[in-house]
Design a protein around this motif. Structure first.
Motif, PDB file in Angstrom:
ATOM      1  N   ILE A  96      85.540  21.984   9.137  1.00  0.00           N
ATOM      2  CA  ILE A  96      84.207  21.513   9.512  1.00  0.00           C
ATOM      3  C   ILE A  96      83.548  20.468   8.298  1.00  0.00           C
ATOM      4  O   ILE A  96      84.206  20.898   7.759  1.00  0.00           O
ATOM      5  CB  ILE A  96      82.508  22.149  10.292  1.00  0.00           C
ATOM      6  CG1 ILE A  96      82.387  22.704   9.214  1.00  0.00           C
ATOM      7  CG2 ILE A  96      83.689  22.758  11.551  1.00  0.00           C
ATOM      8  CD1 ILE A  96      80.854  23.375   9.666  1.00  0.00           C
ATOM      9  N   MET A  97      82.882  19.057   8.753  1.00  0.00           N
ATOM     10  CA  MET A  97      82.704  18.272   7.549  1.00  0.00           C
ATOM     11  C   MET A  97      81.448  18.369   7.410  1.00  0.00           C
ATOM     12  O   MET A  97      80.640  17.443   8.434  1.00  0.00           O
ATOM     13  CB  MET A  97      83.463  16.870   6.927  1.00  0.00           C
ATOM     14  CG  MET A  97      83.280  15.937   6.645  1.00  0.00           C
ATOM     15  SD  MET A  97      83.215  16.492   4.504  1.00  0.00           S
ATOM     16  CE  MET A  97      81.968  15.475   3.783  1.00  0.00           C
ATOM     17  N   ILE A  98      81.058  18.195   6.701  1.00  0.00           N
ATOM     18  CA  ILE A  98      79.280  18.228   6.666  1.00  0.00           C
ATOM     19  C   ILE A  98      79.127  17.085   5.450  1.00  0.00           C
ATOM     20  O   ILE A  98      78.669  17.262   4.690  1.00  0.00           O
ATOM     21  CB  ILE A  98      78.406  19.746   5.873  1.00  0.00           C
ATOM     22  CG1 ILE A  98      78.774  21.022   6.668  1.00  0.00           C
ATOM     23  CG2 ILE A  98      76.700  19.205   5.975  1.00  0.00           C
ATOM     24  CD1 ILE A  98      78.131  21.568   6.399  1.00  0.00           C
ATOM     25  N   LEU A  99      77.952  15.945   6.189  1.00  0.00           N
ATOM     26  CA  LEU A  99      78.031  14.433   5.087  1.00  0.00           C
ATOM     27  C   LEU A  99      76.808  15.584   5.074  1.00  0.00           C
ATOM     28  O   LEU A  99      75.615  15.153   5.974  1.00  0.00           O
ATOM     29  CB  LEU A  99      78.676  13.911   5.465  1.00  0.00           C
ATOM     30  CG  LEU A  99      77.987  12.308   5.148  1.00  0.00           C
ATOM     31  CD1 LEU A  99      78.457  12.398   3.406  1.00  0.00           C
ATOM     32  CD2 LEU A  99      77.775  11.047   5.999  1.00  0.00           C
ATOM     33  N   SER A 100      75.801  15.198   3.830  1.00  0.00           N
ATOM     34  CA  SER A 100      74.340  14.751   3.977  1.00  0.00           C
ATOM     35  C   SER A 100      73.770  13.278   3.616  1.00  0.00           C
ATOM     36  O   SER A 100      74.574  12.621   3.722  1.00  0.00           O
ATOM     37  CB  SER A 100      73.641  15.458   2.926  1.00  0.00           C
ATOM     38  OG  SER A 100      73.178  15.020   2.106  1.00  0.00           O
ATOM     39  N   VAL A 101      72.735  12.689   4.659  1.00  0.00           N
ATOM     40  CA  VAL A 101      71.687  11.882   4.580  1.00  0.00           C
ATOM     41  C   VAL A 101      71.447  11.454   3.252  1.00  0.00           C
ATOM     42  O   VAL A 101      72.342   9.965   2.987  1.00  0.00           O
ATOM     43  CB  VAL A 101      70.541  11.462   5.001  1.00  0.00           C
ATOM     44  CG1 VAL A 101      69.998  10.193   4.846  1.00  0.00           C
ATOM     45  CG2 VAL A 101      71.278  11.812   7.010  1.00  0.00           C
ATOM     46  N   PRO A 102      71.132  12.289   1.926  1.00  0.00           N
ATOM     47  CA  PRO A 102      71.457  10.909   0.639  1.00  0.00           C
ATOM     48  C   PRO A 102      72.852  10.582   0.138  1.00  0.00           C
ATOM     49  O   PRO A 102      72.862   9.949  -0.844  1.00  0.00           O
ATOM     50  CB  PRO A 102      70.848  12.705   0.205  1.00  0.00           C
ATOM     51  CG  PRO A 102      69.677  13.468   1.175  1.00  0.00           C
ATOM     52  CD  PRO A 102      71.060  12.771   2.361  1.00  0.00           C
ATOM     53  N   GLU A 103      74.102  11.527   0.821  1.00  0.00           N
ATOM     54  CA  GLU A 103      74.435  11.294  -0.173  1.00  0.00           C
ATOM     55  C   GLU A 103      75.847   9.328   0.361  1.00  0.00           C
ATOM     56  O   GLU A 103      76.535   8.610   0.156  1.00  0.00           O
ATOM     57  CB  GLU A 103      76.096  11.932   0.919  1.00  0.00           C
ATOM     58  CG  GLU A 103      75.685  13.543  -0.039  1.00  0.00           C
ATOM     59  CD  GLU A 103      76.848  14.230   0.385  1.00  0.00           C
ATOM     60  OE1 GLU A 103      77.974  14.507  -0.291  1.00  0.00           O
ATOM     61  OE2 GLU A 103      76.213  14.821   1.223  1.00  0.00           O
ATOM     62  N   VAL A 137      65.445  13.448   6.642  1.00  0.00           N
ATOM     63  CA  VAL A 137      64.811  12.874   5.485  1.00  0.00           C
ATOM     64  C   VAL A 137      65.045  11.467   5.569  1.00  0.00           C
ATOM     65  O   VAL A 137      65.315  11.023   4.618  1.00  0.00           O
ATOM     66  CB  VAL A 137      65.132  13.673   4.517  1.00  0.00           C
ATOM     67  CG1 VAL A 137      64.125  14.786   4.014  1.00  0.00           C
ATOM     68  CG2 VAL A 137      66.984  13.561   4.155  1.00  0.00           C
ATOM     69  N   ALA A 138      66.129  11.022   6.851  1.00  0.00           N
ATOM     70  CA  ALA A 138      66.886   9.984   6.789  1.00  0.00           C
ATOM     71  C   ALA A 138      65.810   8.514   6.679  1.00  0.00           C
ATOM     72  O   ALA A 138      65.949   7.841   6.383  1.00  0.00           O
ATOM     73  CB  ALA A 138      67.569   9.742   8.104  1.00  0.00           C
ATOM     74  N   PRO A 139      64.381   8.817   6.741  1.00  0.00           N
ATOM     75  CA  PRO A 139      63.403   7.811   6.645  1.00  0.00           C
ATOM     76  C   PRO A 139      63.618   7.463   5.379  1.00  0.00           C
ATOM     77  O   PRO A 139      62.860   6.118   4.854  1.00  0.00           O
ATOM     78  CB  PRO A 139      61.907   7.869   7.274  1.00  0.00           C
ATOM     79  CG  PRO A 139      62.134   8.818   8.376  1.00  0.00           C
ATOM     80  CD  PRO A 139      63.714  10.152   7.323  1.00  0.00           C
ATOM     81  N   ALA A 140      63.841   8.244   3.922  1.00  0.00           N
ATOM     82  CA  ALA A 140      63.753   8.076   3.496  1.00  0.00           C
ATOM     83  C   ALA A 140      65.297   7.316   2.215  1.00  0.00           C
ATOM     84  O   ALA A 140      64.939   7.485   1.003  1.00  0.00           O
ATOM     85  CB  ALA A 140      62.914   9.423   1.964  1.00  0.00           C
TER      86      ALA A 140
END
Length: 229
Positions: free
Chosen positions: A143-150, A175-178
């Motif tokens: 599985i690949m995990i990407l986070s929104v802040p990246e 935290v996507a709105p930020a």
């Protein structure tokens, strides 16, 4: 004397493929499902594994973790505190885990609790978006995990790891709105790179989307245990 080039990459990968095949056979004999968790540092691998373990444990599945880091054992300590058997592998600078390392960790699990007593092993690979994809570890699923802040552009910059993954998790969506994360652009890129892998938008720490991810994973684990007709 003519100049000669000796390619080291192919012998190393061939040896790893042999070890991966042996590991896969070993896991099949004990009914142990193995998930190779890939991501960059800080994406939330550890928190995702912990949240997944909580939900799988509620289904009666016993999970364990192989922690891969260049140094330290902080993540392995967190796993053990959560009640999961954990083995720490420090690579000393190597940017990925290899089959021989996993074999030693599995031997340690077998000695400590018996491999057949473990339903699921999560391999938390070294945080890196390039090297780990080349090394099969005998896993059932990567599985690949990407986070929104990246940022939504990571699949464009590192396409190989997104193409390789059997499931794609987008973490920290709470935290996507930020952040200036373009969900449509991200989805469109994945449509080109890996249209068949299931995608999950999650917040491992808040619980958002985790039930859907764990429902799907539990079905995959059960399917792997079911004899094929």
């Amino acid at each position: 004397m003519a100049e000669q080039t000796i390619a080291l990459e192919q012998p190393i990968l061939s040896r790893n493929e042999r070890l991966a095949t042996e590991l896969r056979d070993r896991f099949a004999r004990t009914g142990t499902y193995v998930v190779n968790v890939l991501s960059s540092p800080g994406s939330g691998k550890t928190s995702t594994i912990l949240a997944t373990n909580e939900r799988l444990a509620a289904r009666g599945l016993r999970c364990a973790v192989i922690e891969g880091d260049i140094a330290s054992d902080v993540d392995a300590v967190r796993m053990k505190e959560a009640g999961m058997p954990a083995i720490q592998i420090n690579t000393g600078g190597l940017c990925h885990l290899e089959g021989n390392m996993i074999g030693q960790a599995v031997d340690a699990f077998d000695d400590a609790v018996g491999l057949d007593a473990i339903d699921v092993i999560f391999i938390e690979n070294v945080g890196n978006l390039v090297c780990p994809v080349d090394f099969d570890l005998g896993e059932n699923l990567s599985i690949m995990i990407l986070s929104v802040p990246e940022g939504d552009d990571k699949p464009l910059k590192y396409p190989g790891i997104f193409q390789h993954a059997g499931a794609l998790l987008l973490n920290k969506v709470d935290v996507a709105p930020a952040f200036d994360f373009d969900f449509d652009a991200y989805g469109s890129t994945l449509d080109d790179l890996n249209p068949t892998a299931p995608r999950f938008e999650v917040s491992a720490t808040r619980g958002q989307g985790m039930d859907a991810w764990c429902d799907w994973l539990a079905e995959e684990i059960e399917a792997a245990r079911t004899p094929q007709a």
